[in-house]
Design a protein around this motif. Structure first.
Motif, PDB file in Angstrom:
ATOM      1  N   ILE A  47       9.825  40.074  75.585  1.00  0.00           N
ATOM      2  CA  ILE A  47      10.018  40.854  76.536  1.00  0.00           C
ATOM      3  C   ILE A  47       8.695  41.662  75.596  1.00  0.00           C
ATOM      4  N   ARG A  48       8.404  42.489  74.815  1.00  0.00           N
ATOM      5  CA  ARG A  48       7.287  42.640  74.950  1.00  0.00           C
ATOM      6  C   ARG A  48       5.726  42.535  74.959  1.00  0.00           C
ATOM      7  N   GLN A  49       5.486  41.345  74.867  1.00  0.00           N
ATOM      8  CA  GLN A  49       4.303  40.467  75.173  1.00  0.00           C
ATOM      9  C   GLN A  49       4.658  40.416  76.951  1.00  0.00           C
ATOM     10  N   SER A  50       5.224  40.612  77.365  1.00  0.00           N
ATOM     11  CA  SER A  50       5.238  39.893  78.460  1.00  0.00           C
ATOM     12  C   SER A  50       5.044  41.422  79.711  1.00  0.00           C
ATOM     13  N   TYR A  51       5.300  42.561  78.650  1.00  0.00           N
ATOM     14  CA  TYR A  51       5.207  44.106  79.379  1.00  0.00           C
ATOM     15  C   TYR A  51       4.382  45.226  78.454  1.00  0.00           C
ATOM     16  N   PRO A  52       3.215  45.096  78.556  1.00  0.00           N
ATOM     17  CA  PRO A  52       2.325  45.795  77.593  1.00  0.00           C
ATOM     18  C   PRO A  52       2.282  47.083  77.842  1.00  0.00           C
ATOM     19  N   GLY A  53       2.213  47.080  79.731  1.00  0.00           N
ATOM     20  CA  GLY A  53       1.834  47.686  79.606  1.00  0.00           C
ATOM     21  C   GLY A  53       3.752  49.642  79.827  1.00  0.00           C
ATOM     22  N   ASP A  54       4.055  49.125  79.834  1.00  0.00           N
ATOM     23  CA  ASP A  54       5.784  49.934  80.023  1.00  0.00           C
ATOM     24  C   ASP A  54       6.260  50.407  78.774  1.00  0.00           C
ATOM     25  N   VAL A  95      19.081  32.072  85.041  1.00  0.00           N
ATOM     26  CA  VAL A  95      18.138  31.539  84.046  1.00  0.00           C
ATOM     27  C   VAL A  95      17.397  32.050  83.240  1.00  0.00           C
ATOM     28  N   GLU A  96      17.677  31.142  81.856  1.00  0.00           N
ATOM     29  CA  GLU A  96      16.701  31.356  80.132  1.00  0.00           C
ATOM     30  C   GLU A  96      15.713  31.648  80.487  1.00  0.00           C
ATOM     31  N   MET A  97      14.950  32.525  80.231  1.00  0.00           N
ATOM     32  CA  MET A  97      12.613  32.772  80.721  1.00  0.00           C
ATOM     33  C   MET A  97      12.496  31.757  79.418  1.00  0.00           C
ATOM     34  N   ASP A  98      12.533  30.794  79.655  1.00  0.00           N
ATOM     35  CA  ASP A  98      11.485  30.337  78.504  1.00  0.00           C
ATOM     36  C   ASP A  98       9.884  30.437  78.761  1.00  0.00           C
ATOM     37  N   ALA A  99       8.601  30.196  78.621  1.00  0.00           N
ATOM     38  CA  ALA A  99       7.569  30.810  77.932  1.00  0.00           C
ATOM     39  C   ALA A  99       7.015  29.827  79.762  1.00  0.00           C
ATOM     40  N   LYS A 100       7.203  28.797  79.983  1.00  0.00           N
ATOM     41  CA  LYS A 100       6.903  28.471  81.549  1.00  0.00           C
ATOM     42  C   LYS A 100       7.733  29.248  82.657  1.00  0.00           C
ATOM     43  N   ASN A 101       8.646  29.396  82.896  1.00  0.00           N
ATOM     44  CA  ASN A 101       9.243  30.159  83.364  1.00  0.00           C
ATOM     45  C   ASN A 101       8.470  31.459  83.439  1.00  0.00           C
ATOM     46  N   TRP A 102       8.129  32.497  81.892  1.00  0.00           N
ATOM     47  CA  TRP A 102       7.602  33.552  82.515  1.00  0.00           C
ATOM     48  C   TRP A 102       6.405  33.380  82.945  1.00  0.00           C
ATOM     49  N   LYS A 103       5.326  32.395  82.075  1.00  0.00           N
ATOM     50  CA  LYS A 103       3.981  32.284  83.020  1.00  0.00           C
ATOM     51  C   LYS A 103       4.312  32.743  84.574  1.00  0.00           C
ATOM     52  N   ARG A 104       5.380  31.964  85.151  1.00  0.00           N
ATOM     53  CA  ARG A 104       5.683  31.793  86.707  1.00  0.00           C
ATOM     54  C   ARG A 104       5.475  32.836  87.544  1.00  0.00           C
ATOM     55  N   ALA A 105       6.573  33.703  86.660  1.00  0.00           N
ATOM     56  CA  ALA A 105       6.927  34.716  87.078  1.00  0.00           C
ATOM     57  C   ALA A 105       5.749  35.972  86.727  1.00  0.00           C
ATOM     58  N   ILE A 106       4.948  36.266  86.051  1.00  0.00           N
ATOM     59  CA  ILE A 106       3.631  36.091  86.107  1.00  0.00           C
ATOM     60  C   ILE A 106       2.978  36.306  86.807  1.00  0.00           C
ATOM     61  N   TYR A 107       2.272  35.009  87.421  1.00  0.00           N
ATOM     62  CA  TYR A 107       1.065  34.888  88.410  1.00  0.00           C
ATOM     63  C   TYR A 107       2.131  34.936  89.252  1.00  0.00           C
ATOM     64  N   ALA A 108       3.265  35.301  89.665  1.00  0.00           N
ATOM     65  CA  ALA A 108       3.895  35.241  90.967  1.00  0.00           C
ATOM     66  C   ALA A 108       3.819  37.022  91.367  1.00  0.00           C
ATOM     67  N   GLY A 109       3.766  37.833  89.911  1.00  0.00           N
ATOM     68  CA  GLY A 109       4.141  38.964  90.057  1.00  0.00           C
ATOM     69  C   GLY A 109       2.397  39.489  90.488  1.00  0.00           C
ATOM     70  N   ALA A 110       1.436  39.356  89.606  1.00  0.00           N
ATOM     71  CA  ALA A 110       0.345  39.484  90.161  1.00  0.00           C
ATOM     72  C   ALA A 110      -0.286  39.362  91.205  1.00  0.00           C
ATOM     73  N   PHE A 111       0.069  37.604  91.884  1.00  0.00           N
ATOM     74  CA  PHE A 111       0.267  38.074  93.342  1.00  0.00           C
ATOM     75  C   PHE A 111       0.358  39.086  94.765  1.00  0.00           C
ATOM     76  N   TYR A 145      15.138  37.772  67.572  1.00  0.00           N
ATOM     77  CA  TYR A 145      13.461  38.717  67.019  1.00  0.00           C
ATOM     78  C   TYR A 145      12.738  37.777  68.258  1.00  0.00           C
ATOM     79  N   ASP A 146      12.529  37.233  68.197  1.00  0.00           N
ATOM     80  CA  ASP A 146      12.031  36.408  69.097  1.00  0.00           C
ATOM     81  C   ASP A 146      11.640  36.256  69.821  1.00  0.00           C
ATOM     82  N   ARG A 147      12.549  36.349  70.563  1.00  0.00           N
ATOM     83  CA  ARG A 147      13.429  36.896  72.173  1.00  0.00           C
ATOM     84  C   ARG A 147      12.653  37.584  72.696  1.00  0.00           C
TER      85      ARG A 147
END
Length: 650
Positions: free
Chosen positions: A33-40, A95-111, A27-29
């Motif tokens: 995912i829902r918090q990482s893609y709020p606009g989808d 690579v399993e996506m933990d909270a730190k990896n999610w933040k890096r992915a979000i910053y890279a996507g925004a850039f 459920y936490d996983r």
């Protein structure tokens, strides 16, 4: 691994999970995912459904909860739970996506998104700079929608190929092109489109003079004069123009050129360059020591050579601009005999004097006439803006009860005052649903066809509303569940909050097929419904509504009978059950309905307040157009239903 693949991975481990801790981790996983893609939106829907399934699975695994096969699940000793893998193992290259990896992915996507946006903005600016609105679609839209400071001609679409426009007051006159046979000019005007490349000659003869000129055509370039024009007892003015730039030549040399009241320069043997013509019409004047001639240079998107040939009688010309084709022009209340083309009409050789000009076109309002002064050697201008006749009708209500609310297609229209009457103008022509509603009374529905310019009247028994009967109490069935009532969830209580007065409960008594709305266009219906009063003893209580209604023999009927959601299709009087889906619902309790209607299908889903939707599927039209039908409720004799929060969204 994409978000969708992660959801699929969680789903694969759902049914194999045997502990609450495993389900909690899954459920936490999904929540991450829902918090990482709020606009989808689609992803959010899939994730929400998966979380609901995880919760339901957890309820079945909770200690002391009976499983579907009736066997109780015993609580494990202490807090011990068996360790088990969270579904199938991840691939080794993922690579399993933990909270730190999610933040890096979000910053890279925004850039990268910012970089793409900057590049896209740069390309748009470059395209605008290079194009300069020279495309035919952009200029036609500008000419049609944006009124210019000098009155741009709102003409219809013009050709984008090299074009010749010839205007003369040598009428009646004849013209010969490339040495061909002479033909009669129509009111002193000639337009040649899609000119072939190469060299061309034009010769014009009239009762008081003649003229000749030659020009050269190259693909997608404005035709250019080849040599100096020649004339006998006439002035020739030629303007070759494209994309806001022009070249003027004339046989009246030397002369001064005045454009829109400002001196543009002196014209010589080589002509005169005209810049910044833009997309507007212009007043063009040729001044000589003892003479001046005025013209109106109209804009066109095509590369064009415009040639004016003026004789020297005591006359001028008139340009009538309407913005509409096939409009009749009247001079001093007498028809000129030729209709407008491309939104304008040029009248050559009008004697000097004052004229009253008016225009007429069927389906358009009459405009005030314009008084025009025609001067010698001057082309005058009369501009009109034709407006279409509004396609509206009127509704009048007489003798209604004060406080009655009137709805048109479920939109608030008027409230009846103390006099009991109301007049509502400006109703669009066509078929509409009228509702009369008053607190404590039974709502009435009418389907009326409104005709342009006519009045529809409702009076007498049509506007008399019966008093609503209070619902009869129903004994509650005795059941084990009734002994321990459950409090509604917070979400359910929120959805069951009283509706606003504009969307309050509307009561409808038995009357067969009761139309609530005329669909006309694809859209989605949402509403709440319940049965307030049942019918006779032999009739099972149920809520029934319909869509795509053509008549009693052709429509789609939906039923909620307490055990099932039934979808029944009626074609030529024969009813066929297309769906019968389990749905435990008391018809006397509120249910929520969403129904989507398109030309080719109708889809429905229902639910209890705060619970998951039950999908009734989509029914194809099989050659019918469901948007051409009506939507409403089937209420048998003696029955009474309540409807609230009824909406239709296109």
């Amino acid at each position: 691994m994409t978000a969708l693949e992660q959801l699929q991975w969680v789903e694969s481990g759902l049914n194999d999970a045997q502990s609450l801790e495993t389900l909690r981790t899954l459920y936490d996983r999904v929540q991450a995912i829902r918090q990482s893609y709020p606009g989808d939106f689609d992803l959010q829907m899939s994730a929400a459904d998966l979380q609901e399934r995880l919760v339901q699975r957890g309820r079945r695994l909770r200690p002391g909860t009976a499983r579907p096969d009736g066997v109780a699940v015993a609580a494990p000793p202490g807090n011990e739970e068996a360790d088990e893998p969270l579904g199938p193992p991840l691939p080794p290259d993922v690579v399993e996506m933990d909270a730190k990896n999610w933040k890096r992915a979000i910053y890279a996507g925004a850039f990268f998104a910012i970089l793409l946006f900057a590049a896209f903005f740069y390309l748009i600016q470059m395209a605008r700079h290079l194009n300069q609105l020279s495309g035919p679609a952009a200029k036609q839209a500008s000419a049609a929608n944006a009124p210019s400071a000098k009155g741009a001609t709102p003409s219809a679409s013009a050709p984008a190929t090299p074009t010749l426009r010839l205007y003369t007051d040598l009428v009646p006159g004849k013209v010969s092109v490339d040495g061909g046979q002479e033909v009669e000019l129509q009111d002193g005007e000639l337009t040649l489109e899609k000119l072939a490349e190469g060299h061309h000659q034009v010769r014009l003869t009239g009762p008081s003079g003649n003229a000749a000129f030659e020009f050269q055509v190259q693909a997608k370039q404005p035709p250019q004069l080849a040599g100096a024009p020649s004339a006998d007892n006439a002035m020739i003015v030629a303007v070759s123009a494209q994309a806001g730039e022009g070249q003027l030549a004339t046989n009246a040399i030397p002369a001064q050129v005045v454009l829109d009241g400002k001196v543009a320069g002196d014209v010589a043997e080589g002509g005169l360059h005209l810049s910044a013509l833009g997309t507007n019409d212009h007043d063009l004047e040729i001044r000589r020591p003892h003479d001046q001639q005025r013209f109106i240079l109209t804009y066109t998107v095509a590369p064009v050579l415009t040639v004016f040939v003026k004789s020297d009688p005591n006359a001028g010309s008139l340009l009538v601009i309407t913005g509409e084709d096939d409009a009749a022009v009247l001079i001093n209340d007498r028809s000129y005999g030729r209709l407008t083309q491309r939104g304008e009409l040029r009248i050559p050789s009008l004697k000097v004097g004052t004229y009253t000009i008016s225009v007429r076109k069927p389906g358009f309002l009459d405009t005030p006439p314009s008084v025009v002064q025609v001067s010698k050697g001057v082309e005058s201008r009369a501009e009109f803006h034709l407006l279409p006749v509004p396609q509206v009708a009127t509704l009048e209500i007489i003798g209604a009860q004060p406080g009655t609310t009137v709805y048109l297609d479920h939109d608030l229209l008027a409230t009846i005052g103390a006099g009991g009457s109301a007049v509502v103008p400006s109703i669009h022509s066509g078929e509409h649903v009228i509702e009369l509603e008053r607190e404590g009374s039974v709502t009435k529905h009418f389907v009326r066809t409104f005709v342009t310019g006519q009045k529809t009247v409702l009076s007498g028994t049509d506007v008399t509303l019966e008093k609503a009967a209070p619902p009869e109490p129903r004994p509650s069935p005795i059941s084990p569940e009734a002994a321990t009532p459950k409090a509604p969830a917070p979400e359910a209580m929120k959805e069951e909050a009283p509706a606003s007065p504009a969307t309050g409960e509307r009561i409808q008594q038995g009357g067969g097929y009761v139309t609530f709305h005329v669909t006309k266009t694809p859209g989605q219906y949402t509403f709440w419904a319940r049965m307030r009063k049942g019918g006779h003893l032999l009739h099972k209580d149920r809520i029934e509504w319909f869509a795509g209604y053509q008549d009693d023999k052709n429509h789609v009927l939906f039923q909620v009978d307490g055990k099932h959601l039934v979808v029944r299709d009626f074609v030529d009087g024969k009813g066929t059950d297309k769906r019968r889906i389990p749905f435990e619902a008391d018809p006397h309790q509120w249910i929520q309905v969403e129904m989507t209607v398109t030309a080719g299908s109708v889809a429905v889903r229902v639910r209890h307040p705060g619970e998951a939707w039950v999908d009734g599927g989509s029914l194809p039209s099989e050659g019918r157009d469901f948007t051409e039908g009506r939507m409403g409720f089937l209420v048998s004799g003696g029955e009474e239903i309540g409807v609230r929060n009824f909406q239709f969204v296109k």
